[in-house]
Design a protein around this motif. Structure first.
Motif, PDB file in Angstrom:
ATOM      1  N   GLN A  22      38.312  46.822  41.304  1.00  0.00           N
ATOM      2  CA  GLN A  22      39.534  45.671  40.763  1.00  0.00           C
ATOM      3  C   GLN A  22      39.854  45.882  39.248  1.00  0.00           C
ATOM      4  OE1 GLN A  22      38.162  41.852  41.245  1.00  0.00           O
ATOM      5  NE2 GLN A  22      37.284  42.041  43.427  1.00  0.00           N
ATOM      6  N   ASP A  64      48.483  45.287  39.102  1.00  0.00           N
ATOM      7  CA  ASP A  64      47.794  44.912  40.312  1.00  0.00           C
ATOM      8  C   ASP A  64      48.472  43.561  40.785  1.00  0.00           C
ATOM      9  OD1 ASP A  64      46.957  42.832  38.454  1.00  0.00           O
ATOM     10  OD2 ASP A  64      44.546  43.707  39.537  1.00  0.00           O
ATOM     11  N   GLU A 128      45.938  46.557  51.290  1.00  0.00           N
ATOM     12  CA  GLU A 128      46.902  46.281  49.357  1.00  0.00           C
ATOM     13  C   GLU A 128      47.788  46.922  48.986  1.00  0.00           C
ATOM     14  OE1 GLU A 128      41.862  47.354  49.378  1.00  0.00           O
ATOM     15  OE2 GLU A 128      43.716  48.702  50.726  1.00  0.00           O
TER      16      GLU A 128
END
Length: 137
Positions: A22, A64, A128
């Motif tokens: 992350q 992200d 993702e």
């Protein structure tokens, strides 16, 4: 081994074996810099190929699904490959997976290539990718 049995296994995409780190762990500097990381994000911008005493560098940024941005840099052979790769994509929205990249030990962490082991995959077949595309694009 007399009792060993070998059977067919289901084919799996190699990208599914990676453990994506992350962005906030990287930005908060809680990731061990001695370990190579895998990250996935939307390709935001790609800088210009430059060279210095250490070789070629190509900076770029990825984002992200939480809108956190990581500075990245491909070096030498990976810089040339990434530049060619980026040009082939054109202007379309793409999510990239960076596999086996290292982190710098600077005040602002940067993800950089680590020799020929570092790889880039465009729009890998992972959950993702869709999550990032829905939020970013």
């Amino acid at each position: 081994m007399d009792r060993t049995v070998v059977t067919n296994a289901l084919r799996r995409d190699p990208i599914s074996f990676y453990d994506f780190t992350q962005f906030d762990y990287i930005l908060e500097k809680t990731v061990d810099k001695k370990v190579l990381v895998d990250v996935i994000g939307a390709l935001l911008e790609v800088g210009h190929l430059t060279g210095d005493f250490y070789g070629l560098k190509l900076p770029f940024k990825i984002k992200d699904r939480y809108n956190e941005v990581l500075e990245c840099e491909a070096h030498n052979e990976q810089a040339l490959e990434f530049q060619t790769f980026f040009r082939s994509l054109g202007q379309r929205n793409v999510v990239v997976a960076l596999v086996f990249w290292r982190l710098t030990d600077r005040a602002n962490p940067k993800v950089v290539s680590h020799g020929p082991v570092s790889k880039v995959f465009a729009d890998p077949d992972t959950p993702e990718v869709e999550e990032i595309k829905q939020v970013i694009f």
